[in-house]
Design an enzyme around this catalytic site. Structure first.
Site, PDB file in Angstrom:
ATOM      1  N   SER A 200       0.875  -1.117  -0.156  1.00  0.00           N
ATOM      2  CA  SER A 200      -0.093   0.053  -0.023  1.00  0.00           C
ATOM      3  C   SER A 200       0.927   1.303   0.110  1.00  0.00           C
ATOM      4  O   SER A 200       1.782   1.306   0.807  1.00  0.00           O
ATOM      5  CB  SER A 200      -0.908   0.117   1.353  1.00  0.00           C
ATOM      6  N   LYS A 201       0.331   2.324  -0.791  1.00  0.00           N
ATOM      7  CA  LYS A 201       0.916   3.530  -0.725  1.00  0.00           C
ATOM      8  C   LYS A 201       1.167   4.184   0.506  1.00  0.00           C
ATOM      9  O   LYS A 201       1.965   4.807   0.974  1.00  0.00           O
ATOM     10  CB  LYS A 201       0.555   4.339  -1.838  1.00  0.00           C
ATOM     11  N   ARG A 202       0.227   3.847   1.161  1.00  0.00           N
ATOM     12  CA  ARG A 202      -0.043   4.197   2.748  1.00  0.00           C
ATOM     13  C   ARG A 202       1.136   3.823   3.618  1.00  0.00           C
ATOM     14  O   ARG A 202       1.319   4.323   4.490  1.00  0.00           O
ATOM     15  CB  ARG A 202      -1.384   4.080   3.322  1.00  0.00           C
TER      16      ARG A 202
END
Ligand code: GLU
Length: 507
Positions: free
Chosen positions: A275-277
């Site tokens: 996840s980019k998060r």
């Protein structure tokens, strides 16, 4: 997604004509949207495109798909190109470098999309749609209420030219939609095989030109792949479902499409999405943390396929040589980021082995040391010797700045009285070792020193050998544990080791 594997023949390839001329060249593009910074998944897509291009003597292009103006992230466009350069896979043509098919940002190519839209409108393959956002929202709600997938009902397909002209003359806002025709051809994906996706029976007609005059991804992608003479499209698996639509657009425009290969997703080792998060999947983060570019290229190419086998430590030239698109499987590539330090250890050792890159490491470490230990100066020969000696033990260059290694750069302050609690013979031990060191040559090695230390120190009556080692380790480094005493002495050299012993004994 209703994608069917089918029996089909490959999309015919061969000489392709486009606005730029006739091309038989291998040309691949990496086409990220600057809606975020480059992450591991993006780097992998870029790498596989780069490898294919280089393997076949072709060109690698960076094209920025920046038509979704509301999602642009400031700095992302520059950041993506910076990171490709940092990673050692620079594009041959790009926004920064230019090239014969530029500009390479879609926002600067609007005339080409308008031209293509006009062609499609004239042939009846596209039409003006005046449906209001409210109507589209209602359609969506109704579909969801009926547990159906929302899709546009193609209402404006059926407007007469008179109705269209009237609305246009009254400046009624519109978009342009592409008419999906039944009977999309099957196509051969170079990895997934034959795919049949009858998009017209599943989706409503897609918007190709938005109200703001910008194209959507689908149109811009097709126009640019044609205008930039792209021969092969290697992109993420998530786009497989869009390819039939793209092929219909190619057909409607009378253009020959490129070959397609969709790359399986890059996932965490437990199968979850990167996840980019997570934050730490961004390439900038790894670059700042001191990871080497070849480490990243190695780990992302080692977790799927595309090569003869998995093998840590491949460099870019080896990756190019061993790369074979046919070996890329269709299973997701699972990456275990816990191995990152180990990959870096291997590549750092390779850099230390190579004279040119070693010189760069020495300069870099000298700067880092000078930043950390402000008023001191550091000798390049000593830094180089240290790097060679610690090779294989270091995962990161910056490990050498950690407290465990500070003894290499600064003298610890140790007093004789601190050592008396360990043995009353501390002074004798020191003198004995000074004697050993004085006799040893500058190029003495760990093995010889170890032997000499054992022979002399095991004769002491009141102090166990292990305690002598403890005392010496403290004198030399101030540490309770760490590398062997002989290793420290070799690292520091006989002169510095003697000086440290003298300092401790005379204080
Ligand atoms: N702009 C798309 C992306 O960011 C490109 C997809 C493609 O390569 O066609 O993934």
């Amino acid at each position: 997604m209703r994608l069917l594997r089918a029996v089909c023949t490959a999309v015919p390839r061969g000489t392709r004509t486009c606005s730029g001329g006739t091309h038989n060249e291998v040309r691949l593009r990496f086409a990220p949207s600057p809606t975020g910074f480059l992450h591991l998944g993006g780097l992998r897509t870029a790498l596989y495109n780069y490898l294919f291009a280089k393997k076949h003597g072709g060109s690698f292009i960076l094209r920025l798909e920046d038509t979704d103006r509301s999602r642009l992230v400031p700095g992302a466009a520059e950041g993506i190109e910076d990171m490709l350069e940092w990673a050692g896979i620079p594009p041959d043509e790009s926004p920064r470098r230019g090239g014969p098919f530029g500009p390479y940002e879609q926002s600067k190519r609007l005339n080409l999309y308008h031209e293509a839209t006009q062609t499609l409108l004239e042939s009846g393959a596209a039409y003006h749609c005046f449906c209001t956002p409210q109507r589209l929202e209602l359609l969506k709600k109704e579909a969801l209420r009926n547990r159906e997938t929302p899709r546009y009902d193609n209402r404006c397909r059926h407007l007469s030219s008179a109705q269209i002209q009237e609305k246009l003359s009254k400046n009624v806002p519109f978009v342009v939609r592409f008419q999906l025709v039944e009977g999309a051809h099957s196509f051969k994906d170079l990895l997934f095989g034959c795919i049949h996706h009858d998009v017209a029976s599943i989706e409503g007609d897609p918007v190709i030109l938005k109200g703001d005059g910008f194209p959507t991804y689908h149109l811009a992608n097709v126009v640019d792949d044609h205008k930039m003479a792209v021969s092969h499209v290697l992109r993420g698996e998530e786009w497989l479902v869009s390819t039939s639509k793209h092929l219909l657009l190619f057909r409607a425009l009378g253009w020959q499409p490129p070959s397609y290969a969709h790359l399986p997703l890059l996932l965490n080792k437990d199968g979850s999405k990167l996840s980019k998060r997570q934050g730490d999947i961004f390439i900038q983060h790894y670059a700042k943390s001191g990871y080497l570019p070849e480490t990243l290229l190695d780990i992302i190419s080692n977790c799927g396929s595309g090569f003869l086998g998995n093998q840590m430590g491949r460099t870019l030239p080896e990756l190019i040589e061993q790369y074979d698109l046919e070996r890329v499987g269709t299973h997701s590539a699972l990456i275990d980021l816990n191995y990152l330090p180990e990959y870096n250890r291997i590549h750092l050792s390779k850099r230390i082995d190579n004279l040119d890159s070693r010189a760069e490491l020495v300069t870099k470490l000298q700067t880092l040391l000078q930043d950390k230990y402000k008023d001191m100066t550091f000798n390049k020969d000593y830094i180089e010797k240290t790097l060679i000696l610690r090779k294989g033990h270091l995962c990161m260059l910056t490990d050498l700045l950690s407290p465990d290694y500070s003894y290499l750069w600064v003298r610890p302050s140790i007093h004789l009285k601190d050592l008396h609690s360990l043995s009353s013979e501390a002074a004798e031990i020191g003198s004995l070792v000074v004697g050993i060191l004085q006799k040893s040559q500058n190029d003495t090695n760990v093995e010889t020193l170890n032997k000499d230390l054992k022979v002399h120190l095991q004769q002491l009556k009141a102090t166990k050998y292990s305690v002598s080692m403890k005392i010496l380790r403290r004198i030399l480094s101030g540490l309770e544990a760490g590398p062997s005493v002989a290793e420290m002495m070799v690292a520091l050299g006989p002169q510095e080791s003697i000086a440290r012993i003298h300092n401790a004994l005379s204080s």
